[in-house]
Scaffold this motif. Structure first.
Motif, PDB file in Angstrom:
ATOM      1  N   ILE A 107       0.332  68.402   8.489  1.00 56.54           N
ATOM      2  CA  ILE A 107      -0.015  67.018   8.822  1.00 56.54           C
ATOM      3  C   ILE A 107       1.128  66.136   8.361  1.00 56.54           C
ATOM      4  O   ILE A 107       1.547  66.226   7.193  1.00 56.54           O
ATOM      5  CB  ILE A 107      -1.324  66.593   8.137  1.00 56.54           C
ATOM      6  N   PRO A 108       1.668  65.301   9.218  1.00 53.59           N
ATOM      7  CA  PRO A 108       2.783  64.424   8.822  1.00 53.59           C
ATOM      8  C   PRO A 108       2.444  63.601   7.570  1.00 53.59           C
ATOM      9  O   PRO A 108       1.410  62.950   7.513  1.00 53.59           O
ATOM     10  CB  PRO A 108       2.979  63.519  10.042  1.00 53.59           C
ATOM     11  N   GLY A 109       3.311  63.683   6.573  1.00 53.23           N
ATOM     12  CA  GLY A 109       3.143  62.912   5.352  1.00 53.23           C
ATOM     13  C   GLY A 109       2.355  63.621   4.270  1.00 53.23           C
ATOM     14  O   GLY A 109       2.336  63.154   3.115  1.00 53.23           O
ATOM     15  N   LEU A 110       1.707  64.743   4.580  1.00 51.39           N
ATOM     16  CA  LEU A 110       0.890  65.426   3.577  1.00 51.39           C
ATOM     17  C   LEU A 110       1.749  65.962   2.433  1.00 51.39           C
ATOM     18  O   LEU A 110       1.321  65.954   1.269  1.00 51.39           O
ATOM     19  CB  LEU A 110       0.096  66.569   4.221  1.00 51.39           C
ATOM     20  N   GLY A 111       2.947  66.401   2.768  1.00 53.68           N
ATOM     21  CA  GLY A 111       3.835  66.930   1.732  1.00 53.68           C
ATOM     22  C   GLY A 111       4.419  65.872   0.819  1.00 53.68           C
ATOM     23  O   GLY A 111       5.051  66.206  -0.196  1.00 53.68           O
ATOM     24  N   ASP A 112       4.207  64.593   1.141  1.00 54.46           N
ATOM     25  CA  ASP A 112       4.767  63.513   0.326  1.00 54.46           C
ATOM     26  C   ASP A 112       3.845  63.054  -0.788  1.00 54.46           C
ATOM     27  O   ASP A 112       4.229  62.192  -1.590  1.00 54.46           O
ATOM     28  CB  ASP A 112       5.105  62.308   1.221  1.00 54.46           C
ATOM     29  N   ILE A 113       2.628  63.576  -0.837  1.00 55.74           N
ATOM     30  CA  ILE A 113       1.662  63.137  -1.845  1.00 55.74           C
ATOM     31  C   ILE A 113       1.168  64.340  -2.654  1.00 55.74           C
ATOM     32  O   ILE A 113       1.326  65.489  -2.252  1.00 55.74           O
ATOM     33  CB  ILE A 113       0.449  62.426  -1.198  1.00 55.74           C
ATOM     34  N   ASP A 114       0.592  64.041  -3.802  1.00 52.46           N
ATOM     35  CA  ASP A 114      -0.066  65.078  -4.591  1.00 52.46           C
ATOM     36  C   ASP A 114      -1.440  65.342  -3.984  1.00 52.46           C
ATOM     37  O   ASP A 114      -2.264  64.421  -3.862  1.00 52.46           O
ATOM     38  CB  ASP A 114      -0.228  64.640  -6.046  1.00 52.46           C
ATOM     39  N   VAL A 115      -1.679  66.592  -3.603  1.00 50.93           N
ATOM     40  CA  VAL A 115      -2.908  66.957  -2.896  1.00 50.93           C
ATOM     41  C   VAL A 115      -3.761  67.860  -3.778  1.00 50.93           C
ATOM     42  O   VAL A 115      -3.258  68.788  -4.407  1.00 50.93           O
ATOM     43  CB  VAL A 115      -2.575  67.677  -1.570  1.00 50.93           C
ATOM     44  N   PHE A 116      -5.048  67.569  -3.803  1.00 56.77           N
ATOM     45  CA  PHE A 116      -5.975  68.493  -4.446  1.00 56.77           C
ATOM     46  C   PHE A 116      -6.193  69.697  -3.538  1.00 56.77           C
ATOM     47  O   PHE A 116      -6.324  69.563  -2.315  1.00 56.77           O
ATOM     48  CB  PHE A 116      -7.334  67.830  -4.685  1.00 56.77           C
ATOM     49  N   THR A 117      -6.267  70.896  -4.128  1.00 53.56           N
ATOM     50  CA  THR A 117      -6.735  72.091  -3.435  1.00 53.56           C
ATOM     51  C   THR A 117      -8.051  72.503  -4.085  1.00 53.56           C
ATOM     52  O   THR A 117      -8.478  71.925  -5.091  1.00 53.56           O
ATOM     53  CB  THR A 117      -5.731  73.241  -3.547  1.00 53.56           C
ATOM     54  N   ARG A 147      -9.898  63.770  13.281  1.00 48.82           N
ATOM     55  CA  ARG A 147      -8.820  64.535  12.671  1.00 48.82           C
ATOM     56  C   ARG A 147      -7.872  63.584  11.944  1.00 48.82           C
ATOM     57  O   ARG A 147      -7.698  62.435  12.356  1.00 48.82           O
ATOM     58  CB  ARG A 147      -8.017  65.317  13.725  1.00 48.82           C
ATOM     59  N   VAL A 148      -7.273  64.062  10.871  1.00 47.52           N
ATOM     60  CA  VAL A 148      -6.230  63.294  10.195  1.00 47.52           C
ATOM     61  C   VAL A 148      -4.925  63.557  10.935  1.00 47.52           C
ATOM     62  O   VAL A 148      -4.500  64.705  11.095  1.00 47.52           O
ATOM     63  CB  VAL A 148      -6.098  63.716   8.725  1.00 47.52           C
ATOM     64  N   VAL A 149      -4.278  62.495  11.392  1.00 48.52           N
ATOM     65  CA  VAL A 149      -3.051  62.661  12.180  1.00 48.52           C
ATOM     66  C   VAL A 149      -1.806  62.244  11.397  1.00 48.52           C
ATOM     67  O   VAL A 149      -0.684  62.615  11.769  1.00 48.52           O
ATOM     68  CB  VAL A 149      -3.135  61.871  13.500  1.00 48.52           C
ATOM     69  N   ILE A 164      -6.655  58.448  10.813  1.00 46.38           N
ATOM     70  CA  ILE A 164      -7.485  59.436  11.491  1.00 46.38           C
ATOM     71  C   ILE A 164      -7.652  59.053  12.958  1.00 46.38           C
ATOM     72  O   ILE A 164      -7.565  57.876  13.322  1.00 46.38           O
ATOM     73  CB  ILE A 164      -8.872  59.574  10.829  1.00 46.38           C
ATOM     74  N   GLU A 165      -7.860  60.076  13.768  1.00 45.18           N
ATOM     75  CA  GLU A 165      -8.074  59.865  15.205  1.00 45.18           C
ATOM     76  C   GLU A 165      -9.423  60.436  15.579  1.00 45.18           C
ATOM     77  O   GLU A 165      -9.672  61.627  15.406  1.00 45.18           O
ATOM     78  CB  GLU A 165      -6.970  60.535  16.018  1.00 45.18           C
ATOM     79  N   ALA A 166     -10.307  59.583  16.087  1.00 46.50           N
ATOM     80  CA  ALA A 166     -11.650  60.010  16.473  1.00 46.50           C
ATOM     81  C   ALA A 166     -11.649  60.490  17.913  1.00 46.50           C
ATOM     82  O   ALA A 166     -10.621  60.438  18.608  1.00 46.50           O
ATOM     83  CB  ALA A 166     -12.633  58.850  16.296  1.00 46.50           C
ATOM     84  N   GLU A 167     -12.788  60.979  18.353  1.00 49.73           N
ATOM     85  CA  GLU A 167     -12.912  61.403  19.741  1.00 49.73           C
ATOM     86  C   GLU A 167     -12.654  60.212  20.659  1.00 49.73           C
ATOM     87  O   GLU A 167     -13.109  59.101  20.407  1.00 49.73           O
ATOM     88  CB  GLU A 167     -14.303  61.979  20.002  1.00 49.73           C
ATOM     89  N   GLY A 168     -11.924  60.436  21.712  1.00 48.29           N
ATOM     90  CA  GLY A 168     -11.555  59.349  22.612  1.00 48.29           C
ATOM     91  C   GLY A 168     -10.230  58.718  22.267  1.00 48.29           C
ATOM     92  O   GLY A 168      -9.782  57.782  22.930  1.00 48.29           O
ATOM     93  N   GLY A 169      -9.583  59.196  21.202  1.00 44.69           N
ATOM     94  CA  GLY A 169      -8.261  58.713  20.850  1.00 44.69           C
ATOM     95  C   GLY A 169      -8.236  57.461  20.007  1.00 44.69           C
ATOM     96  O   GLY A 169      -7.159  56.909  19.737  1.00 44.69           O
ATOM     97  N   VAL A 170      -9.394  56.975  19.560  1.00 42.55           N
ATOM     98  CA  VAL A 170      -9.443  55.777  18.728  1.00 42.55           C
ATOM     99  C   VAL A 170      -8.931  56.106  17.332  1.00 42.55           C
ATOM    100  O   VAL A 170      -9.367  57.066  16.704  1.00 42.55           O
ATOM    101  CB  VAL A 170     -10.876  55.216  18.648  1.00 42.55           C
TER     102      VAL A 170
END
Length: 462
Positions: free
Chosen positions: A148-158, A231-233, A246-252
């Motif tokens: 996911i674009p930008g995910l590697g730039d933050i501290d993420v919980f696993t 989805r998280v874009v 995030i992008e919902a159904e229908g592209g919103v």
């Protein structure tokens, strides 16, 4: 020390230890190859840690709901640090029970050091080469991180790191649709965080849709936001907080302001670090007649399923014939209410056969559930023409216990009619089974001949 044992198990996590002791009980000589480091994603340890955290969160939720049961509300303080420390102590106590000294006393040879294959029959542990008859690979795996674009730039919980978190979170965004993601959503909400769950696909795809809808209703009551179909874009690091697009159904598209992000996307196993290529397995295969991956290495992340699969693999490698009793392993979602699924969903179970019947019973009609204030749930069963249970789904705070009874009935070929006469105290959650059995019998067109046959068998004690 034998360098030619019957079995070598690579990986000394809880699964590896369990299988080593199991093989010893079968009379095999066993070497447990300890890679001298914790196996990532140890399912049993994580399950115990999670169970401890869930119980702490449940106590907090019970205090919030106390007025519903006629108990006055009271102020309470939740210490994330103390909650995490209690879970750690429980895990450490269990680890001590499987120390190398105890394993050695039970006949398991423990060898420590880097592990690698020499060829298809030999394994190097440290600087010692062993040639076991069979090999089980029970190593762990690192959490998978989606692209996911930008995910590697933050501290993420696993799923590994969040279980050890000792801080109160402000707004947690969870990316994932599996049981672990759903469990964490409720857990962190009960610990005081605002929670948004973005499934990235169907939520709990291996579970009955009706059961999932009941859980979603409970989540809505607790204030958990589930962005179904979204989805998280992109993720944007900020000086204060995190921007989640995030992008919902229908592209919103919509941007969420989050304090932390948790990713639950399964695990990836690196068999290359074992030099498995030297085992000369056939192209695209990780197993052979002498080598079997189990647990996370075989795609089994759930502890109960991993242990059942691992023991079956040990039986096969040692040439032991399995008993005729095959216990179905329930798949669980450890939430409140919990979900337990036994057998495949109807669309995956193949074409329905003539005579198959679906019966369901609402827990709202169960006296014990009503008294506990936990009457949002159901038991749904699929029966064949003979009344044998083929599939089951349970939604209840005690789903695991109820499902265990159904799994036993299925393995022993006890039909639903046999559950109608269960001798139960009243009130009892297990009354749901006798009600289902009674409803099944009432719906059957039983002939006088059939009734007479049953009466005769009862008199004869059959």
């Amino acid at each position: 020390m034998s360098t030619s044992p019957d079995l070598c198990i690579i990986g000394a996590g809880t699964l590896g230890v369990d299988l080593a002791l199991y093989a010893r009980r079968l009379g095999a000589s066993v070497v447990l190859a300890d890679r001298d480091r914790p196996e990532q994603g140890d399912a049993a340890q994580q399950a115990l840690r999670m169970a401890s955290l869930v119980q702490s969160a449940k106590r907090a939720q019970d205090m919030r709901r106390a007025p519903e049961l006629g108990v006055g509300a009271s102020e309470f303080k939740l210490s994330a640090k103390q909650v995490a420390e209690r879970a750690t102590r429980l895990v450490e106590n269990r680890i001590r029970a499987t120390s190398p000294e105890i394993l050695t006393a039970q006949g398991v040879t423990v060898m420590r050091g880097a592990v690698s294959f020499v060829d298809g029959r030999s394994v190097l542990v440290g600087d010692i080469t062993i040639k076991p008859g069979k090999i089980v690979i029970a190593i762990g795996g690192a959490p998978a991180i989606p692209d996911i674009p930008g995910l590697g730039d933050i501290d993420v919980f696993t799923l590994d790191s969040i279980l050890e978190n000792q801080r109160k979170l402000t707004h947690l965004v969870i990316i994932g649709s599996d049981a672990a993601a759903v469990e964490q959503a409720q857990l962190q909400r009960r610990f005081g965080a605002a929670v948004t769950l973005v499934p990235h696909g169907p939520l709990l795809p291996d579970f009955d849709p009706e059961a999932v809808s009941l859980l979603l209703a409970a989540f809505a009551d607790e204030g958990i936001s589930v962005r179904t179909g979204a989805r998280v874009v992109a993720i944007n690091k900020r000086s204060q907080g995190i921007g989640i697009e995030i992008e919902a159904e229908g592209g919103v598209r919509e941007t969420l302001d989050a304090s932390h992000v948790l990713v639950s996307a399964g695990r990836k196993v690196d068999l290359g670090e074992l030099d498995i290529a030297k085992a000369r397995l056939r192209p695209g295969a990780n197993s052979s007649r002498t080598i079997r991956p189990v647990g996370i290495a075989a795609g089994q992340e759930d502890w109960s399923a991993a242990r059942a699969h691992g023991r079956a693999a040990v039986d096969a490698l040692l040439g032991r014939r399995r008993s005729n009793v095959d216990f179905p392993v329930p798949r669980l979602v450890e939430t409140e209410p919990g979900i337990a699924q036994i057998g495949p969903l109807a669309p995956r179970a193949g074409k329905a056969r003539a005579g198959d019947t679906i019966l369901r019973e609402n827990m709202a009609e169960n006296d014990r559930a009503a008294a506990m204030g936990n009457d949002r749930g159901l038991v749904k069963l699929t029966l064949d023409g003979k009344g044998q249970i083929q599939r089951a789904c349970v939604v209840d705070p005690f789903a695991a216990e109820l499902a265990g009874t159904l799994a036993l009935a299925m393995s022993r070929k006890i039909g639903l009619a046999g559950l109608a006469d269960l001798p139960l105290p009243r009130p009892s959650l297990f009354e749901v089974f006798s009600r289902l059995g009674e409803n099944y019998l009432a719906a059957r067109n039983v002939s006088t001949k059939g009734q007479g046959g049953r009466t005769l068998r009862r008199w004869l004690g059959l």
